[in-house]
Write an enzyme that holds these catalytic residues in place. Sequence first.
Site, short mmCIF file in Angstrom:
data_model
loop_
_atom_site.label_atom_id
_atom_site.label_comp_id
_atom_site.label_asym_id
_atom_site.label_seq_id
_atom_site.Cartn_x
_atom_site.Cartn_y
_atom_site.Cartn_z
N ASP A 1 0.85 -1.18 0.00
CA ASP A 1 0.00 0.00 0.00
C ASP A 1 0.90 1.24 0.00
OD1 ASP A 1 0.99 0.11 2.52
OD2 ASP A 1 -0.92 -0.12 3.54
N GLY B 1 1.09 3.70 2.17
CA GLY B 1 1.45 4.29 3.45
C GLY B 1 0.43 5.32 3.90
N ASP C 1 -8.29 -6.70 0.22
CA ASP C 1 -7.39 -7.09 1.31
C ASP C 1 -8.10 -6.76 2.61
OD1 ASP C 1 -6.77 -4.06 0.92
OD2 ASP C 1 -5.97 -4.55 2.89
N CYS D 1 -14.65 -28.04 6.20
CA CYS D 1 -13.37 -27.45 5.79
C CYS D 1 -12.30 -28.53 5.71
CB CYS D 1 -12.96 -26.38 6.81
SG CYS D 1 -11.35 -25.64 6.46
N CYS E 1 -8.97 -27.87 5.60
CA CYS E 1 -7.66 -27.33 5.94
C CYS E 1 -6.95 -28.21 6.95
CB CYS E 1 -7.76 -25.88 6.45
SG CYS E 1 -8.15 -25.70 8.19
N CYS F 1 -8.59 -28.22 10.45
CA CYS F 1 -9.86 -28.95 10.59
C CYS F 1 -9.68 -30.45 10.38
CB CYS F 1 -10.90 -28.39 9.62
SG CYS F 1 -11.41 -26.72 10.10
N HIS G 1 -6.68 -21.55 9.73
CA HIS G 1 -8.06 -21.88 9.36
C HIS G 1 -8.79 -20.69 8.74
CE1 HIS G 1 -12.13 -23.22 9.17
NE2 HIS G 1 -12.46 -22.08 9.77
#
Lengths: 352, 352
Positions: free
Chosen positions: B60, B62, B249, B287, B289, B292, B318
Amino acid sequence: MPVGTVASVKGVSQDILEELGVQILLGNTYHLYLRPGVAQVRQLGGLHRFMAWPRAILTDSGGFQVFSLNDLRKVTEEGVTFRSHLDGSTHFFTPESAMEAQIGLGADIIMAFDECTEHPASPQRARESMELTLRWAARSKKYFEQHKTEVPWATERTPGPAQTQALFGIVQGGMDAALRKESAERTIEIGFPGYAIGGLSVGEPRPVTREVVEATLQHLPADKPRYLMGVGTPEEIVEYASLGVDMMDCVLPTRAARHGLLFTSEGRISIKQVRYASDPGPLDPKCGCRVCRRYSRAYLRHLYAANEVLAQVLNTVHNLSFYLDTMRAVRHSIALGNKTQFLAGGQSRAKS
Amino acid sequence: MPVGTVASVKGVSQDILEELGVQILLGNTYHLYLRPGVAQVRQLGGLHRFMAWPRAILTDSGGFQVFSLNDLRKVTEEGVTFRSHLDGSTHFFTPESAMEAQIGLGADIIMAFDECTEHPASPQRARESMELTLRWAARSKKYFEQHKTEVPWATERTPGPAQTQALFGIVQGGMDAALRKESAERTIEIGFPGYAIGGLSVGEPRPVTREVVEATLQHLPADKPRYLMGVGTPEEIVEYASLGVDMMDCVLPTRAARHGLLFTSEGRISIKQVRYASDPGPLDPKCGCRVCRRYSRAYLRHLYAANEVLAQVLNTVHNLSFYLDTMRAVRHSIALGNKTQFLAGGQSRAKS
């Protein structure tokens, strides 16, 4: 054995521990008893299932933590009264309740309840403490034999030999070789499948530690696991392994990592130092761990200086890798030595 | 885009981010400028090499951090004077110095220096702020065009199109649709390869955010990336993607994880609640992941209650997984929609 005090090696997930080749973890009964509590862990199937760790676990007896974390503990023949370091609440551990806790937690190896003799201690105090530990060892074994089938996974695991836990005895006796010998012999008389040397790393000079280890080891059966509690540096674990110690645990690799102290093939590195801020090289050029393969000293130094959690994670992974590599080298050299011996024996047999 | 403020997604190693499918990370110029400093990162080859992250990075400008972290900032035509939140030292950012910093950091996408208009702002104040951002956008572009080949990796990468960075413009204009339209049109006049909608998520009600996004998006070219800065919840990112936003973001998944707030297919879970202490089920049964797949809610609750670092690590993994899965579903549905459209077009062509 990396230390996972409250069922977690601080900052490192179990996947990574497996990848590092960790075979056995240590959990602290004192901490787990206070939080999340034995009933909770038991209800969830024991520590292995609770923390999703299928490999081996050892729990200590709680004696050392009561000793080291409690200035207000009160020891009687029956047991120890102590205050929780979390909320100040009062608790009472006996050999029986320590066994009950460890059976409920369900580690593979559990430890007899002992009194960790303080240092320095008078000869009389060291003897009395040793005698108390011996009586507690007998009580621990008695309770364990009566209740060992109550382990959470007693009826869960597939048929085989390991349906109950292994209870190890602990040798005490302060820094006195004669007392250590007596403690070892009388602990062996009670009879355990493995023996630990306790009451060391309590403030004594390191040469004394080594003397006591040597004096004790020779009286412990070589065909059973010999476990030296609470050591040590990478140099020390090599040394003690060469003396015949089979198992060691220490918070040093994980705790040092949190303070930015890293063990490498080039010696110790304090990653916080500004000299590493521009260093593009790996932490340890001879290390193959996922940290040394990927990150620079400059990045690790930045993470530490910026107080990023990833600093603790990566530093711990590396230090554990270094320790486990060290022990792999030890095992390799033992295997080579044995093989050489075996070959030598074979040749001499062939000649005769 | 997960946020890696000081070149680290708090608690999660780059290996895991790759495994999660992260394509692009955000770094904060303000933080990196203060620590470890642009010269340091430049000397080490730029952010990609510094943090060992070969995939895309966006920094970004700043402007937002100066706005949100500095009560004492002073804005003039030339730039912004602000105090470091680390040591109180005084610094001065201009469009030129913000470009210099971002060129030195060497992200793939960098942002024009803007003033993030506060909320609420009077119509006059919103216009003046927007005009300032437009002048700063022109100065940012001018400096960038003159210095873009100074990026640390300008001559390092293999021959190809991406030897310099992409500088995106930022649309401001407060909460006023007409001002937003004007800001968009005049930013497009300056000309950038991508456009961001800034100045939202600054305290305005969520329906207002949506109105402003809709009012702005229609004036931004659909064939260039459209980036909505600083949003949002999983529901919001789906909604904004459906409106045509390409990039977002937000610190929410990572920050919420540190506070034990977890996003699941069954809604939000505050893992600190005692109701999860005995829950043997996975955090999110839908999920896949690594958290999980392996750990129970009871264990995650224990780690959080015991203040273990692993709680932050696993919770963050997660939540990022949930966000990335959400965006994968969005992309999948866009692809399906496009295909349906294409097939429909093909059929009508076949008929004609």
